[in-house]
Enzyme design. Structure first.
Site, PDB file in Angstrom:
ATOM      1  N   THR A   1       0.833  -1.207   0.000  1.00 53.87           N
ATOM      2  CA  THR A   1       0.000   0.000   0.000  1.00 53.87           C
ATOM      3  C   THR A   1       0.867   1.257   0.000  1.00 53.87           C
ATOM      4  OG1 THR A   1      -0.036  -0.005   2.422  1.00 53.87           O
ATOM      5  CG2 THR A   1      -1.804  -1.182   1.289  1.00 53.87           C
ATOM      6  N   ASP A   2       0.214   2.400  -0.196  1.00 51.86           N
ATOM      7  CA  ASP A   2       0.933   3.664  -0.101  1.00 51.86           C
ATOM      8  C   ASP A   2       0.138   4.661   0.738  1.00 51.86           C
ATOM      9  OD1 ASP A   2      -1.019   4.913  -1.696  1.00 51.86           O
ATOM     10  OD2 ASP A   2       0.164   4.754  -3.522  1.00 51.86           O
ATOM     11  N   ALA A   3       0.676   5.867   0.854  1.00 48.06           N
ATOM     12  CA  ALA A   3       0.086   6.858   1.748  1.00 48.06           C
ATOM     13  C   ALA A   3      -1.307   7.306   1.319  1.00 48.06           C
ATOM     14  CB  ALA A   3       1.015   8.068   1.858  1.00 48.06           C
ATOM     15  N   ALA A   4      -1.745   6.950   0.123  1.00 46.45           N
ATOM     16  CA  ALA A   4      -3.116   7.249  -0.292  1.00 46.45           C
ATOM     17  C   ALA A   4      -4.077   6.175   0.244  1.00 46.45           C
ATOM     18  CB  ALA A   4      -3.208   7.349  -1.813  1.00 46.45           C
ATOM     19  N   GLY A   5      -3.532   5.178   0.942  1.00 39.99           N
ATOM     20  CA  GLY A   5      -4.380   4.172   1.586  1.00 39.99           C
ATOM     21  C   GLY A   5      -4.756   3.009   0.679  1.00 39.99           C
TER      22      GLY A   5
END
Lengths: 134, 134, 134, 134
Positions: B17-21
């Site tokens: 995953t990344d910081a955009a969820g």
């Protein structure tokens, strides 16, 4: 041996973060390996030339890492490496990830010098001398 | 040629995953490569044996991928591969990432058969026949 | 609209490579996202400020990518982005990975402007004008 | 406290390897996090429900890891987690990566229980009791 060390700026991109909104813990090890590569390159030993020139590569034997504060998307970090101890077939490095004056991450990384078959091999004097200068 | 294809369950972990969820876009390509590997293994061609047994490996020549809906942390996805076209030195695959009945991602992947030096090499009949059966 | 584009040097580290001795195919998408981030930053829109300032983020809708030649460990690549088409809620970018004068990888990336809930949202004029200038 | 632990099979794909032909060192941390996630899920605490249900998440505070032998492409590894110590706001885990009977990698991972704002938060009894049973 007193070392000033070597450091590299690292920007945090989406690829580095996770759903908790911070840099994924394993990725600090990627950042640390980047600065080790650039440090070796700066010492005159291009990472892709270690095998053809010296018949060796450096492998990570152990890492002890503390995660103090998280890095976030778009942060401009400074990642450093300092030679702590240079043995005959291994070395110990101190590595720190900083954001401004905040220390986010601190590690002790032990590297071993090995042949492509994984056999320990003495670090050549040519490399040793350059590393000690940094 | 009608194919039922091959599929693999893939769990979404923090690393994906990344910081955009959501799952970071490049990581769907990692998922797709996992299912290609398991599909080849299931066809009897262990991925690490392609070079020693056949003197070839499959490299990705092009990918056309549509991101329809995001996958999220802890999702249990189903990733599939279907052989669309099998040429003399290349093949085209259809790959889909699903979450339940939702299609999240859809791709068309072109693989080429090459020697370790990157020279195109005909896909051997032994491989061809197994792939066509899936 | 004629664009000179924007480019970023990217060094290939061990993390980017795979057991075939080349850059892993999905990692070119990571390189391409880095240059998109720096391009947006250079246009005055820090990637982590898009949500707080404009209530939007850019998500990748599709990628069409050709892998022409492999990149290798320690290569110093140049990765570029050029705006091809700027729509009301989306844009199409051309992205190229080069090693010296060799084109290694070429992609067409479609981005959509969405709210944090994934609803399409018109690209604000402030952003539009800056992007068109690059 | 005696623990049998929990383990998960992990296949090595191209994405996990690097140009030295082995698993990239940071990726063992990814494998270890996968088994932690599945262990928590198996204990009845879906990783994506920790925040909504308990207002907490587990973050890694430190890792001490030894790389004993390398894993290679297509290896079928077994990755385990064993609870070593369960404190009020933290726990210490032992994690091992094995290939057959060979121990490739051994780690000690310290996790802290924190709120979404990073404030330490006592591990609830509901979680504590399940974890102690494994």
């Amino acid at each position: 041996m007193t070392n000033v060390g070597y450091s590299l700026p690292v920007r945090v991109y989406y690829e580095d973060t996770d759903a908790a909104g911070v840099v994924y813990y394993a990725n600090y090890l990627r950042f640390m390996e980047r600065v080790r590569t650039e440090w070796l390159n700066a010492c005159g030993f291009e990472i892709d030339q270690l095998v053809p020139r010296f018949g060796l590569l450096f492998v990570v034997r152990s890492v002890q890492i503390d995660f103090l504060q998280p890095a976030r998307l778009n942060d401009r970090l400074e990642v450093s490496v300092t030679l702590e101890r240079l043995g005959r077939v291994s070395m110990v490095l101190r590595q720190v990830v900083q954001h401004g004056s905040d220390e986010l991450c601190r590690a002790r990384v032990k590297l071993a010098s090995v042949t492509v078959d994984g056999v320990p091999k003495a670090i050549p004097d040519a490399i040793r001398q350059q590393l000690e200068k940094t």
